[in-house]
Design an enzyme around this catalytic site. Sequence first.
Site, PDB file in Angstrom:
ATOM      1  N   ARG A  35      50.926  63.032  45.542  1.00  0.00           N
ATOM      2  CA  ARG A  35      50.003  63.766  46.417  1.00  0.00           C
ATOM      3  C   ARG A  35      50.562  65.120  46.826  1.00  0.00           C
ATOM      4  NH1 ARG A  35      47.195  59.095  50.191  1.00  0.00           N
ATOM      5  NH2 ARG A  35      45.573  58.708  48.657  1.00  0.00           N
ATOM      6  N   GLY A 350      42.733  53.492  43.937  1.00  0.00           N
ATOM      7  CA  GLY A 350      44.192  53.478  44.062  1.00  0.00           C
ATOM      8  C   GLY A 350      44.862  52.579  43.037  1.00  0.00           C
ATOM      9  N   GLY A 373      39.282  55.947  48.439  1.00  0.00           N
ATOM     10  CA  GLY A 373      38.036  55.749  49.190  1.00  0.00           C
ATOM     11  C   GLY A 373      37.036  56.875  48.984  1.00  0.00           C
TER      12      GLY A 373
HETATM   13  P1  ADP Z   1      40.937  50.033  43.123  1.00  0.00           P
HETATM   14  O1  ADP Z   1      42.064  50.196  44.124  1.00  0.00           O
HETATM   15  O2  ADP Z   1      41.263  50.688  41.813  1.00  0.00           O
HETATM   16  O3  ADP Z   1      39.594  50.452  43.677  1.00  0.00           O
HETATM   17  P2  ADP Z   1      40.536  47.271  43.803  1.00  0.00           P
HETATM   18  O4  ADP Z   1      41.339  47.472  45.035  1.00  0.00           O
HETATM   19  O5  ADP Z   1      39.091  47.073  43.928  1.00  0.00           O
HETATM   20  O6  ADP Z   1      40.826  48.463  42.768  1.00  0.00           O
HETATM   21  O7  ADP Z   1      41.070  45.996  42.995  1.00  0.00           O
HETATM   22  C1  ADP Z   1      42.427  45.844  42.653  1.00  0.00           C
HETATM   23  C2  ADP Z   1      42.892  44.419  42.868  1.00  0.00           C
HETATM   24  O8  ADP Z   1      42.077  43.470  42.197  1.00  0.00           O
HETATM   25  C3  ADP Z   1      44.277  44.239  42.328  1.00  0.00           C
HETATM   26  O9  ADP Z   1      45.167  43.965  43.382  1.00  0.00           O
HETATM   27  C4  ADP Z   1      44.159  43.066  41.362  1.00  0.00           C
HETATM   28  O10 ADP Z   1      45.268  42.172  41.427  1.00  0.00           O
HETATM   29  C5  ADP Z   1      42.890  42.397  41.828  1.00  0.00           C
HETATM   30  N1  ADP Z   1      42.308  41.584  40.760  1.00  0.00           N
HETATM   31  C6  ADP Z   1      41.826  42.006  39.588  1.00  0.00           C
HETATM   32  N2  ADP Z   1      41.441  40.971  38.821  1.00  0.00           N
HETATM   33  C7  ADP Z   1      41.693  39.850  39.538  1.00  0.00           C
HETATM   34  C8  ADP Z   1      41.530  38.448  39.279  1.00  0.00           C
HETATM   35  N3  ADP Z   1      41.017  37.998  38.136  1.00  0.00           N
HETATM   36  N4  ADP Z   1      41.908  37.578  40.262  1.00  0.00           N
HETATM   37  C9  ADP Z   1      42.416  38.027  41.407  1.00  0.00           C
HETATM   38  N5  ADP Z   1      42.608  39.326  41.704  1.00  0.00           N
HETATM   39  C10 ADP Z   1      42.244  40.231  40.771  1.00  0.00           C
HETATM   40 MG    MG Z   2      42.598  48.954  45.846  1.00  0.00          MG
END
Ligand code: ADP
Ligand code: MG
Length: 398
Positions: A35, A350, A373
């Site tokens: 960042r 993230g 976000g």
């Molecule tokens: P981002 O931060 O990119 O928006 P999210 O926070 O929505 O993504 O999702 C990320 C989380 O989802 C990770 O911590 C990952 O471990 C979890 N995740 C992905 N697939 C699964 C799964 N099949 N079971 C449990 N957790 C999952």
């Molecule tokens: Mg996340």
Amino acid sequence: MKTLDDLDLKGKRVFMRVDFNVPLDKERRVRDDLRIRAVLPSVHKVLDSGGRLVLASHLGRPKGKVADEFSLKPAAGRLSELLGKPVVLVPDCVGPEVEKRVSLLKEGEALLLENLRFHAEEEKNDPDFSRRLAELADIYVNEAFAASHRAHASVQGITRFVPVCAAGYQLQQEIEYFKKVMVNPQRPLAIIVGGAKVSTKLGLLENLIPKVDYLIIGGAMANTFLKAGGKEVGKSLVESDYIETAQRLTDLANKRGVKVLLPVDAVVSEVAEGGADVQKVSIDRVPGEAQIFDIGPQSVQVFESVLKECKTIVWNGPMGVFETAPFGKGTFALAEFLGSIGALTVIGGGDSAAAVRQAGAEDKVSYISTGGGAFLELLEGKDLPGVSALEECGKRQR
Ligand code: ADP
Ligand code: MG
């Protein structure tokens, strides 16, 4: 919306809102300076143009109280290293002492104000606090895309009290990529969504389904959609309250002619630890005691066969528990694939951004958003308060 290139910066006090909300290690050193590096082009522009740069940021959630653990000192240190010259941290962000330090700034010099959130008025978007911040500025620059979904004093309120506002290069780039993928995309356009929950991505799905040609769903979120389609997913994470919602979204997609792709196989285990009991199974054969922790290799192939026809691809949400080997394979394979094709590929969120970096594909994809976000809110079709404020300010200037 004005940009840094539209302004005469020489001799001006440039108040630049940045996002130095960086992760720190136990010794309170900056663990990841992404960042800070992201704003260097804007910082150099101001300094090289003879501007007097006042940087301001938040760090963590000190909730209106001064606390050493939330000091921006580590960020000031790292920025000084990156610039090769000292950037002094001023112990507060408003008040006579701060005003004096700013008035003593020479052309081409920078200082960093202490954590904005040491004052509760920052998050309250307090007008008086906004005005006091504005007193430090001839020009206000928003270079904090990742904080621009917050209507806070240093993001929104301040713009009403400064004569000139502009977007920093990073923020400008974020908006440009967003427009390229969502406003006038080259088609076919695919969105890949994953991550843990349908509930946190509901707004995004509702907004994007009518806009895309393909919707690819992975991660734990897919379990709820699979369940809605009558599949058994064992003990996998499912949001029971959202099964109907998943069905409704699937129907909406079908009605709009959007092709929905779900995993056709999965990597399953009884615990998310990896080890001997990890299996690859067809999606029709998930054992009753098992949980899905990643998409399987067949799913990766199916997804890729569709994605290679697409000209624009947006990805938010990992395909599995990529933090734990061996459940990162699906996510990393997809990251590598997106890095290898000619399409415009934009990744946000993230965890998704971290996964793409971990896969070594960060320089191969078209763009990784710096806003978690804020990026999601754009995909949800919302206006960002920080960006709208720049536009409003621009109108007043004209
Ligand atoms: P981002 O931060 O990119 O928006 P999210 O926070 O929505 O993504 O999702 C990320 C989380 O989802 C990770 O911590 C990952 O471990 C979890 N995740 C992905 N697939 C699964 C799964 N099949 N079971 C449990 N957790 C999952
Ligand atoms: Mg996340």
